[in-house]
Scaffold this active site. Structure first.
Site, PDB file in Angstrom:
ATOM      1  N   SER A 117      -5.957 105.591  91.212  1.00 37.09           N
ATOM      2  CA  SER A 117      -5.713 104.329  90.499  1.00 37.09           C
ATOM      3  C   SER A 117      -4.382 103.700  90.886  1.00 37.09           C
ATOM      4  O   SER A 117      -3.451 104.384  91.315  1.00 37.09           O
ATOM      5  CB  SER A 117      -5.728 104.585  88.998  1.00 37.09           C
ATOM      6  OG  SER A 117      -4.824 105.612  88.701  1.00 37.09           O
ATOM      7  N   GLN A 119      -1.074 102.695  89.862  1.00 44.32           N
ATOM      8  CA  GLN A 119      -0.364 103.291  88.730  1.00 44.32           C
ATOM      9  C   GLN A 119       1.140 103.239  88.912  1.00 44.32           C
ATOM     10  O   GLN A 119       1.657 102.916  89.983  1.00 44.32           O
ATOM     11  CB  GLN A 119      -0.782 104.748  88.591  1.00 44.32           C
ATOM     12  CG  GLN A 119      -0.546 105.567  89.856  1.00 44.32           C
ATOM     13  CD  GLN A 119      -1.114 106.967  89.733  1.00 44.32           C
ATOM     14  OE1 GLN A 119      -0.380 107.901  89.474  1.00 44.32           O
ATOM     15  NE2 GLN A 119      -2.415 107.104  89.898  1.00 44.32           N
ATOM     16  N   HIS A 121       4.757 105.437  87.042  1.00 45.98           N
ATOM     17  CA  HIS A 121       5.162 106.481  86.100  1.00 45.98           C
ATOM     18  C   HIS A 121       6.344 105.972  85.306  1.00 45.98           C
ATOM     19  O   HIS A 121       7.243 105.351  85.873  1.00 45.98           O
ATOM     20  CB  HIS A 121       5.522 107.759  86.851  1.00 45.98           C
ATOM     21  CG  HIS A 121       4.416 108.216  87.736  1.00 45.98           C
ATOM     22  ND1 HIS A 121       3.169 108.552  87.244  1.00 45.98           N
ATOM     23  CD2 HIS A 121       4.333 108.343  89.080  1.00 45.98           C
ATOM     24  CE1 HIS A 121       2.383 108.890  88.250  1.00 45.98           C
ATOM     25  NE2 HIS A 121       3.058 108.759  89.384  1.00 45.98           N
ATOM     26  N   LYS A 144       8.042 111.163  85.511  1.00 43.30           N
ATOM     27  CA  LYS A 144       7.259 111.830  86.541  1.00 43.30           C
ATOM     28  C   LYS A 144       7.547 111.247  87.928  1.00 43.30           C
ATOM     29  O   LYS A 144       6.645 110.746  88.598  1.00 43.30           O
ATOM     30  CB  LYS A 144       5.772 111.687  86.201  1.00 43.30           C
ATOM     31  CG  LYS A 144       4.852 112.573  87.023  1.00 43.30           C
ATOM     32  CD  LYS A 144       3.405 112.204  86.761  1.00 43.30           C
ATOM     33  CE  LYS A 144       2.487 112.888  87.736  1.00 43.30           C
ATOM     34  NZ  LYS A 144       1.426 112.032  88.211  1.00 43.30           N
ATOM     35  N   GLU A 146       7.763 111.356  91.737  1.00 40.14           N
ATOM     36  CA  GLU A 146       6.970 112.265  92.570  1.00 40.14           C
ATOM     37  C   GLU A 146       7.166 112.014  94.062  1.00 40.14           C
ATOM     38  O   GLU A 146       7.545 110.921  94.480  1.00 40.14           O
ATOM     39  CB  GLU A 146       5.486 112.157  92.208  1.00 40.14           C
ATOM     40  CG  GLU A 146       4.870 110.809  92.552  1.00 40.14           C
ATOM     41  CD  GLU A 146       3.451 110.663  92.006  1.00 40.14           C
ATOM     42  OE1 GLU A 146       3.128 111.289  90.981  1.00 40.14           O
ATOM     43  OE2 GLU A 146       2.672 109.915  92.618  1.00 40.14           O
ATOM     44  N   HIS A 285       2.066 102.165  92.750  1.00 43.77           N
ATOM     45  CA  HIS A 285       1.528 102.820  93.944  1.00 43.77           C
ATOM     46  C   HIS A 285       0.086 103.259  93.710  1.00 43.77           C
ATOM     47  O   HIS A 285      -0.371 103.329  92.559  1.00 43.77           O
ATOM     48  CB  HIS A 285       2.394 104.024  94.351  1.00 43.77           C
ATOM     49  CG  HIS A 285       2.474 105.087  93.295  1.00 43.77           C
ATOM     50  ND1 HIS A 285       3.351 105.007  92.242  1.00 43.77           N
ATOM     51  CD2 HIS A 285       1.786 106.246  93.113  1.00 43.77           C
ATOM     52  CE1 HIS A 285       3.223 106.079  91.468  1.00 43.77           C
ATOM     53  NE2 HIS A 285       2.263 106.840  91.974  1.00 43.77           N
ATOM     54  N   ARG A 304      -1.916 103.386  84.124  1.00 42.32           N
ATOM     55  CA  ARG A 304      -2.876 102.900  85.126  1.00 42.32           C
ATOM     56  C   ARG A 304      -3.207 101.430  84.898  1.00 42.32           C
ATOM     57  O   ARG A 304      -3.158 100.945  83.776  1.00 42.32           O
ATOM     58  CB  ARG A 304      -4.170 103.700  85.057  1.00 42.32           C
ATOM     59  CG  ARG A 304      -3.990 105.158  85.400  1.00 42.32           C
ATOM     60  CD  ARG A 304      -5.322 105.909  85.382  1.00 42.32           C
ATOM     61  NE  ARG A 304      -5.083 107.318  85.694  1.00 42.32           N
ATOM     62  CZ  ARG A 304      -4.740 108.235  84.800  1.00 42.32           C
ATOM     63  NH1 ARG A 304      -4.600 107.892  83.538  1.00 42.32           N
ATOM     64  NH2 ARG A 304      -4.546 109.481  85.158  1.00 42.32           N
ATOM     65  N   LYS A 310     -10.645 104.977  84.270  1.00 44.05           N
ATOM     66  CA  LYS A 310      -9.900 105.462  83.105  1.00 44.05           C
ATOM     67  C   LYS A 310      -9.231 104.316  82.369  1.00 44.05           C
ATOM     68  O   LYS A 310      -9.222 103.179  82.847  1.00 44.05           O
ATOM     69  CB  LYS A 310      -8.837 106.454  83.566  1.00 44.05           C
ATOM     70  CG  LYS A 310      -9.416 107.735  84.103  1.00 44.05           C
ATOM     71  CD  LYS A 310      -8.324 108.735  84.363  1.00 44.05           C
ATOM     72  CE  LYS A 310      -8.910 109.988  84.983  1.00 44.05           C
ATOM     73  NZ  LYS A 310      -7.910 110.895  85.446  1.00 44.05           N
TER      74      LYS A 310
END
Ligand code: HEM
Length: 939
Positions: A117, A119, A121, A144, A146, A285, A304, A310
């Site tokens: 998706s 999204q 964070h 988060k 990453e 991203h 998302r 979702k």
């Protein structure tokens, strides 16, 4: 209790995962016989896995790893044995549950078939708030950030495109433009060419992004259908070439999804194995395809907005983005060597929770990893071998094995198979990585050059394929910086030399040079300038201030008047001495012989107070050196000054002469100081004016301070006075001489500019009198040609500063974004101020490769004259140099027309190519300048 043991990862099912054994997740899980894996012999790959999976390795509650062969969760085991996490890490990450055995990072393997998706964070604060408000969706209160490290070819959308690129899509892609109300689109387009990403630019991008993401469903579905039909019919504008396949791919996976339009707003990166990207909080991203190792702070918080069945949380996504825009390179993580290892690379994003090592050990080799001061988890992704640690510990490993390594355990990775042993190891240490103390780590995170040896290390300079000392000049076209999308880059040598930042950005330069005596940036050891002892150029902090307080008063109007008068006299002495007075034409094969002699004599007379002239008698052959000769010898810094002291003791004739010159001058200067102090004391008692040379003025200022109750601390010893006099000779001689030579060369190559200057000289001075120091400000065109030549051939082409402590730098993230990143330069990091690139930067100078003296017109020169440096430690001799240059150029250009001296068959263009190039001669200098002088008809 063993410090190294195998653990069993969990598998998580996602509908975007790859099916079958082409998936790395499946390969590792099958190889390691991860329980719970159902293999279906009848499937596509003969081994069809029971779903699309990702591997999780860590202690996250949604998928906690267990110890192999037991039901004990890793977190339970670590809670009972906190020494495996390490006291410091437990302390630092206590809030994140480290005391209960939770690791601050989560390590994963993903095999992506279908795009994830769109999204972002949340940052920590937002995560806490979201978790409080909607614990069912945002299951923890952690951020988060990453990093994704490619195991196979990997594609992803990451971060906003440069604004100008999005604006192009608004023109080329009507289906995209149709989603945006005209007022939002037009204010976006009008701001999109801005190089700054200030609040207005961010607001415009936010409006645009929000308009797309909240577009009415029927409207965007219609437009998407039109777009897909057009792309399928291959009706594609040039600018759309790069997005067509992506749009079609996304649409085939998520038909009618608004997220497909993100292709026109986000960067699309295509990476190879070993490439990595880091995504900080608030960066939009979506991973599109490929297998990756992923590491993140322990959290599962995802906001998302598209390409997903979702829950979409568009309001929180729109409000939570940073709206930084720019080239995708700003997200790349550059790997660097780690400790003294041979086969290991470190990926170190700028966050405290994790770093990742890539270990690729060839057959029959082994790799020693020093102890890490925190826990780590490693996954073997290929080959077979063993891990060995202290006290005879040994664990055989093979593809798919996941191993926990306790804090403080040194490890040996042994390859016992026929193929490469590949392993990825995530770890955390307690050292403050926000202000990280390992130089290589933070520097290398920033985009830039990875090279075998540092350009300015000894090896770098000696290596014939390296541009060596000409590095800056060769890269002046600015392409070097452009390829990284930013004018502050990292240069990370793999074999020899230390990592450093290089910058051609004024904002960054101001931060580095702007500090006062307590600046966090200090000069490196400048041994070449310290031959006579610490001086104003080499001293730091309070000592520098003490030197500058004595020297600064010498740089006053009466000294500049002396420089002017002496330059005019010296020009006349040169005409007579060279017997050019009666000549109509003079041919000069190497102009530098004259500019060098002039610059030396002016600094010797006005800096040193020496009585000398253009035709100073030479000593008899074999006779004693004269003081003027001795001075010239030591002032023309020999290359030996860069070598260790013992080299100067070698039995080489020129070195012996140099030593004699040193001794002579030392004795002479000491005698001079005593003599001048006596005279100056007398003058001061009688309230008389004294000599106007810098040396005398310095002695006078020093004497005044010695006798003043208030300024007694601001005094210099005799040795310090001498050290400063010599420094002034070094600092002011070659720099001025070569800048003058470059000015003449450029004027010879640009007759129209020369005529313009000549007209001003005639208007201001005319032919009936000598120029006076009061003319200086009227002769601005003369000054401008000198500034322009100094810009194009900056004698002082680079200067370096070293971080005296961990220090933050606010760095523009990309040329066209205006977005700033905060880099931490750990103590010991060097930053090289690249004066050549700065002075050829299109950001500050339009048409930078063109000789255009008129760019210096107006009042903003101080800011732009980069060649004399900035801040409290800018060039003390700038006005000295410009006074000398304006006086000399005025005399010379009034009397002579300067033209290229051509060799037989040579054209002016050949001459330009030959001459208008640089070489390194202690400073950056123009090549030998052959000129022809034609006497002007005096009107
Ligand atoms: C075209 C001629 C010149 C150029 C391009 C030039 C350039 C520079 C630059 C770039 C610096 C800063 C170096 C650094 O921070 O690493 C500097 C410092 C300095 N320059 Fe010049 N310079 C010139 C002429 C002169 C002259 C004629 C003198 C003296 C008569 C002089 C004296 C100094 C001194 C004393 C400093 C050290 C200032 C301090 O650290 O407080 N310079 N110069």
């Amino acid at each position: 209790m063993t410090a190294v043991f195998k653990i069993v990862p969990t598998t998580q099912k996602y509908d975007w995962g790859k099916i079958g054994l082409s998936s790395k997740v499946a390969q590792y899980a099958v190889a390691a016989k991860v329980p719970g894996f159902t293999l279906d012999e009848g499937g596509t790959d003969k081994l069809l896995l029971g779903g699309q999976l990702q591997l999780w390795m860590g202690t996250h509650t949604s998928g906690p790893s267990r110890l192999l062969g037991s039901d004990v969760a890793l977190s339970e085991h670590l809670a009972l044995h906190p020494e495996l996490i390490g006291e410091k890490v437990v302390e630092k990450f206590r809030e994140a549950g480290a005391g209960q055995g939770n690791l601050p990072f989560l390590f994963k393997v993903l095999a992506i078939e279908k795009a994830l998706s769109i999204q972002t964070h949340p940052d920590k604060k937002t995560a806490e708030q979201l978790h409080k408000e909607r614990p069912d969706v945002y299951k923890d209160a952690n951020h988060k950030p990453e990093m994704a490290l490619a195991l196979t070819p990997f594609t992803a959308m990451c971060g906003f495109l440069p604004l100008s690129q999005i604006a192009i899509f608004l023109i080329t892609t009507p289906e995209f433009a149709a989603l945006i109300p005209p007022t939002i689109a037009s204010s976006f387009v009008s701001i999109s060419s801005s190089n700054i990403s200030g609040p207005a630019e961010k607001a415009a991008l936010k409006d645009l992004f929000a308009a797309v993401m909240t577009a009415e469903e029927s409207a965007f579905k219609t437009q998407l259908q039109k777009l897909v039909q057009r792309y399928e019919a291959r009706e594609v504008q040039n600018a759309e070439d790069g997005v067509r396949d992506l749009v079609l791919r996304l649409h085939s996976q998520f038909p009618g999804d608004i997220g497909v339009f993100c292709a026109f707003m986000l960067n699309y990166v295509q990476m190879g194995p070993g490439d990595a990207i880091f995504l900080a909080a608030g960066e939009p991203h979506a991973y599109v395809t490929g297998d990756i190792i992923e590491c993140m702070a322990t959290s599962d918080n995802v906001i998302r907005a598209g390409l997903t069945p979702k829950l979409r949380d568009i309001p929180n996504l729109v409000s939570g983005l940073t709206y930084g825009a720019g080239d995708a390179r700003r997200h790349m993580v550059q790997p660097v060597g780690w400790a003294s290892t041979a086969y290991t690379k470190l990926y170190d994003p700028p966050i405290p929770e994790f770093s990742v090592l890539q270990v690729l050990v060839p057959p029959a080799e082994s790799e020693a990893h020093p102890a890490v001061d925190g826990p780590s988890i490693a996954i073997v992704t290929g080959g077979t071998g063993a891990l060995e640690w202290e006290a005879g510990g040994r664990l055989n490993v093979a593809k798919g094995d996941v191993v926990f390594v306790g804090a403080g355990t040194a490890l040996k990775v042994v390859n016992s198979g026929d193929a490469e042993l590949a392993m990825y190891r995530a770890f955390v240490e307690a050292q403050n990585r926000d202000l990280c103390t390992e130089v290589g780590i933070t520097v290398s995170y920033w985009p830039g050059l990875r090279c075998a040896v540092a350009p300015f290390s000894l090896l770098g300079v000696l290596n014939p394929i390296n541009p060596g000392v000409m590095w800056h000049w060769k890269k002046r076209s600015f392409d070097f910086y452009e390829q990284y999308g930013t004018d502050t880059v990292s240069v990370v040598p793999i074999l020899s030399g230390k990592p450093a930042f290089y910058t051609a950005n004024l904002e960054v330069i101001h931060q580095v040079l702007g500090g006062g005596i307590n600046s966090s940036w200090v000069k490196p050891r400048l041994s070449a300038f310290n031959e006579w002892g610490t001086n104003v150029l080499t001293a730091e902090g309070d000592i520098w201030l003490r030197h500058r307080r004595v020297i600064q008063p010498a740089f006053n109007n009466s000294m500049y008047a002396l420089v002017w008068e002496q330059t005019v006299l010296m020009y006349e002495a040169m005409m007579q001495g060279e017997k050019w007075c009666d000549q109509k034409i003079v041919e000069i094969p190497v102009l530098q012989e004259y500019t060098s002699k002039l610059a030396f004599l002016i600094i010797a007379i006005c800096g040193f107070g020496m009585k000398t002239s253009w035709t100073e008698e030479k000593r008899e052959k074999g006779g004693e050196l004269t003081i003027a000769e001795a001075l010239r010898l030591v002032t023309t810094r020999s290359p030996f000054s860069h070598f260790p002291k013992w080299v100067s003791k070698l039995p080489i004739k020129s070195l012996r002469t140099l030593q004699t010159a040193h001794r002579m001058l030392d004795g002479y200067m000491k005698a001079q100081i005593n003599e001048r102090v006596a005279i100056i004391q007398k003058q001061m008692n009688l309230d008389e004016e004294g000599d106007r040379d810098v040396f005398s003025l310095m002695v006078r200022a020093n004497e005044r301070n010695v006798h003043s109750a208030h300024d007694q601390k601001s005094t210099l010893t005799d040795d310090e006075l001498i050290a400063n006099v010599f420094l002034l000779l070094f600092a002011g001689y070659e720099t001025t001489a070569h800048s003058l030579a470059a000015t003449f060369a450029l004027l010879a190559a640009h007759p129209e500019a020369q005529e313009d200057v000549h007209r001003q000289i005639m208007d201001v001075v005319g032919c009936d009198r000598d120029p006076r120091v009061g003319d200086y400000h009227e002769l601005d065109k003369v000054l401008n040609v000198f500034y322009e030549a100094s810009r194009m051939f900056p004698a002082s082409f680079a200067s370096t500063r070293v971080a005296a402590e961990d220090v933050e730098l606010k760095v523009p993230a990309a040329f066209d974004s205006g977005e700033h990143a905060t880099i931490v330069a750990p103590k010991g990091t060097s930053i090289v101020i690249d004066a050549v690139a700065l002075q050829y930067s299109p950001r500050y100078y339009s048409d930078p490769t063109q000789f255009n003296p008129s760019r210096w017109e107006g009042d903003n020169k101080v800011e732009l004259v980069a060649g004399f440096s900035y801040g409290p430690r800018n060039c003390l001799g700038r006005r000295f140099a410009t006074t000398e240059a304006v006086a000399f150029l005025t005399m010379w250009l009034r009397d002579w027309k300067v033209e290229p001296l051509l060799e037989k068959g040579e054209t002016i263009e050949d001459w330009r190519l030959k001459v208008l190039d640089a070489r390194f001669f202690l400073v950056l200098a123009i090549k030998d300048v052959p000129i022809r002088l034609t006497r002007r008809t005096l009107v």
